[in-house]
Enzyme design. Structure first.
Site, PDB file in Angstrom:
ATOM      1  N   GLY A  53       0.770  -1.245   0.000  1.00  0.00           N
ATOM      2  CA  GLY A  53       0.000   0.000   0.000  1.00  0.00           C
ATOM      3  C   GLY A  53       0.797   1.289   0.000  1.00  0.00           C
ATOM      4  O   GLY A  53       0.359   2.288  -0.560  1.00  0.00           O
ATOM      5  N   GLU A 106       3.977   4.154   6.098  1.00  0.00           N
ATOM      6  CA  GLU A 106       2.707   3.428   5.971  1.00  0.00           C
ATOM      7  C   GLU A 106       1.740   4.181   5.053  1.00  0.00           C
ATOM      8  O   GLU A 106       1.787   5.404   4.993  1.00  0.00           O
ATOM      9  CB  GLU A 106       2.052   3.291   7.353  1.00  0.00           C
ATOM     10  CG  GLU A 106       2.123   1.898   7.937  1.00  0.00           C
ATOM     11  CD  GLU A 106       1.253   0.873   7.221  1.00  0.00           C
ATOM     12  OE1 GLU A 106       0.841   1.095   6.062  1.00  0.00           O
ATOM     13  OE2 GLU A 106       0.984  -0.179   7.823  1.00  0.00           O
ATOM     14  N   ASP A 107       0.872   3.460   4.404  1.00  0.00           N
ATOM     15  CA  ASP A 107      -0.179   4.115   3.624  1.00  0.00           C
ATOM     16  C   ASP A 107      -1.262   4.667   4.540  1.00  0.00           C
ATOM     17  O   ASP A 107      -1.681   5.806   4.430  1.00  0.00           O
ATOM     18  CB  ASP A 107      -0.787   3.144   2.593  1.00  0.00           C
ATOM     19  CG  ASP A 107      -1.213   1.805   3.189  1.00  0.00           C
ATOM     20  OD1 ASP A 107      -0.978   1.554   4.388  1.00  0.00           O
ATOM     21  OD2 ASP A 107      -1.778   0.983   2.437  1.00  0.00           O
ATOM     22  N   ASP A 110      -5.126   2.403  10.682  1.00  0.00           N
ATOM     23  CA  ASP A 110      -6.548   2.180  10.939  1.00  0.00           C
ATOM     24  C   ASP A 110      -6.654   1.733  12.406  1.00  0.00           C
ATOM     25  O   ASP A 110      -6.648   2.570  13.304  1.00  0.00           O
ATOM     26  CB  ASP A 110      -7.012   1.119   9.928  1.00  0.00           C
ATOM     27  CG  ASP A 110      -8.499   0.819   9.959  1.00  0.00           C
ATOM     28  OD1 ASP A 110      -9.192   1.259  10.874  1.00  0.00           O
ATOM     29  OD2 ASP A 110      -8.976   0.111   9.051  1.00  0.00           O
ATOM     30  N   LYS A 138      -7.011   7.110  10.394  1.00  0.00           N
ATOM     31  CA  LYS A 138      -8.429   7.133  10.756  1.00  0.00           C
ATOM     32  C   LYS A 138      -8.477   7.361  12.269  1.00  0.00           C
ATOM     33  O   LYS A 138      -8.449   6.403  13.046  1.00  0.00           O
ATOM     34  CB  LYS A 138      -9.104   5.807  10.385  1.00  0.00           C
ATOM     35  CG  LYS A 138      -9.198   5.553   8.870  1.00  0.00           C
ATOM     36  CD  LYS A 138      -9.851   4.210   8.580  1.00  0.00           C
ATOM     37  CE  LYS A 138      -9.892   3.909   7.086  1.00  0.00           C
ATOM     38  NZ  LYS A 138     -10.341   2.531   6.799  1.00  0.00           N
ATOM     39  N   PHE A 159     -13.989   3.194   4.151  1.00  0.00           N
ATOM     40  CA  PHE A 159     -13.034   2.423   3.346  1.00  0.00           C
ATOM     41  C   PHE A 159     -12.643   3.205   2.096  1.00  0.00           C
ATOM     42  O   PHE A 159     -13.502   3.675   1.350  1.00  0.00           O
ATOM     43  CB  PHE A 159     -13.612   1.067   2.958  1.00  0.00           C
ATOM     44  CG  PHE A 159     -12.588   0.184   2.313  1.00  0.00           C
ATOM     45  CD1 PHE A 159     -11.632  -0.464   3.090  1.00  0.00           C
ATOM     46  CD2 PHE A 159     -12.542   0.049   0.936  1.00  0.00           C
ATOM     47  CE1 PHE A 159     -10.652  -1.246   2.487  1.00  0.00           C
ATOM     48  CE2 PHE A 159     -11.562  -0.739   0.331  1.00  0.00           C
ATOM     49  CZ  PHE A 159     -10.622  -1.390   1.112  1.00  0.00           C
ATOM     50  N   ASP A 166      -5.613  -0.440  -1.882  1.00  0.00           N
ATOM     51  CA  ASP A 166      -6.381  -1.346  -2.734  1.00  0.00           C
ATOM     52  C   ASP A 166      -7.691  -1.789  -2.096  1.00  0.00           C
ATOM     53  O   ASP A 166      -7.871  -1.731  -0.889  1.00  0.00           O
ATOM     54  CB  ASP A 166      -5.562  -2.614  -3.004  1.00  0.00           C
ATOM     55  CG  ASP A 166      -5.409  -3.467  -1.737  1.00  0.00           C
ATOM     56  OD1 ASP A 166      -4.972  -2.931  -0.710  1.00  0.00           O
ATOM     57  OD2 ASP A 166      -5.769  -4.662  -1.770  1.00  0.00           O
ATOM     58  N   ARG A 172      -5.147   0.374  -6.768  1.00  0.00           N
ATOM     59  CA  ARG A 172      -3.926   1.019  -6.278  1.00  0.00           C
ATOM     60  C   ARG A 172      -3.431   2.102  -7.232  1.00  0.00           C
ATOM     61  O   ARG A 172      -2.754   3.041  -6.832  1.00  0.00           O
ATOM     62  CB  ARG A 172      -2.789  -0.006  -6.124  1.00  0.00           C
ATOM     63  CG  ARG A 172      -3.030  -1.055  -5.055  1.00  0.00           C
ATOM     64  CD  ARG A 172      -1.723  -1.794  -4.774  1.00  0.00           C
ATOM     65  NE  ARG A 172      -1.923  -3.056  -4.077  1.00  0.00           N
ATOM     66  CZ  ARG A 172      -2.041  -3.182  -2.768  1.00  0.00           C
ATOM     67  NH1 ARG A 172      -1.993  -2.110  -1.998  1.00  0.00           N
ATOM     68  NH2 ARG A 172      -2.208  -4.362  -2.210  1.00  0.00           N
TER      69      ARG A 172
END
Ligand code: IMP
Ligand code: MG
Length: 182
Positions: A53, A106-107, A110, A138, A159, A166, A172
């Site tokens: 990601g 990190e992408d 969460d 988030k 989401f 993805d 992506r």
């Protein structure tokens, strides 16, 4: 008409256009460059890309970093479909971490399960210092104590796909970020 995407039959709408993502990365890179000013080749920090990601974010960030840096990548996974399984799996063996400062790229954070496991793993490999750098957070979901040193953007608990993220391996390659619209 508003831009839309359909992936695996689910509908997504535009959330963050590319220009906005890129300027958030500009600001984040400025902050990291300030914090690591004076880093030398001998003590070059590791920029650790979490696959898959964070690939695009990593590339954009790397272009903006102006101190000596070592690039590595690691694959940890916790997601199946649109939900976290809660079980984080490591699929990579990391080497030459001992004594280095590591910036985890990190992408998205969460639940924080992934970065928590990553941080623990890096310290057990002898990392001198671990910092977390994420494109997205988030905040309504994140309840861990791991400090998030660098956060480019905060988003609601929805989401999303695009800019490396993805939905079951698709989406992506979108340069903008889209949110599930149902
Ligand atoms: P965490 O372990 O719950 O913090 O989840 C982190 C990982 O789950 C991220 O690195 C992403 O790969 C994936 N993830 C979390 N939220 C999303 C999302 O909204 N879209 C796509 N992937 C996500
Ligand atoms: Mg990820």
């Amino acid at each position: 008409m508003e831009p839309r995407l359909t992936i695996h039959g689910r509908k997504f709408k535009l959330l963050i256009p590319n220009a906005e993502i890129e300027s958030a990365i500009d600001a984040l890179a400025d902050q990291i460059n300030r914090d690591f000013e004076g880093a030398t080749e001998e003590d070059a920090p590791i920029l650790l890309c979490t696959l898959n990601g964070a690939m695009i974010f990593m590339g954009e960030l790397l272009k903006r970093i102006n101190f000596p840096v070592i690039v590595k990548a690691a694959k940890l996974s916790s997601y199946e479909g649109t939900h976290s399984t809660g079980v984080v799996k490591s699929e990579t063996v990391l080497k030459d971490i001992e004594g280095r400062s590591v910036i985890v790229v990190e992408d998205i954070v969460d639940t924080g399960n992934t970065i928590e496991v990553m941080e623990r793993m890096l310290f057990s490999l002898g990392a001198a210092d671990v910092r977390i750098c994420t494109l997205l957070l988030k905040p309504d979901v994140y309840k861990k104590s791991t400090v998030l040193d660098y956060v480019a953007m905060r988003i609601p608990n929805k989401f999303i796909v695009g800019f490396g993220l993805d939905y079951d391996e698709l989406g992506r390659n979108s340069k903008d970020i889209y949110v599930l619209d149902e």
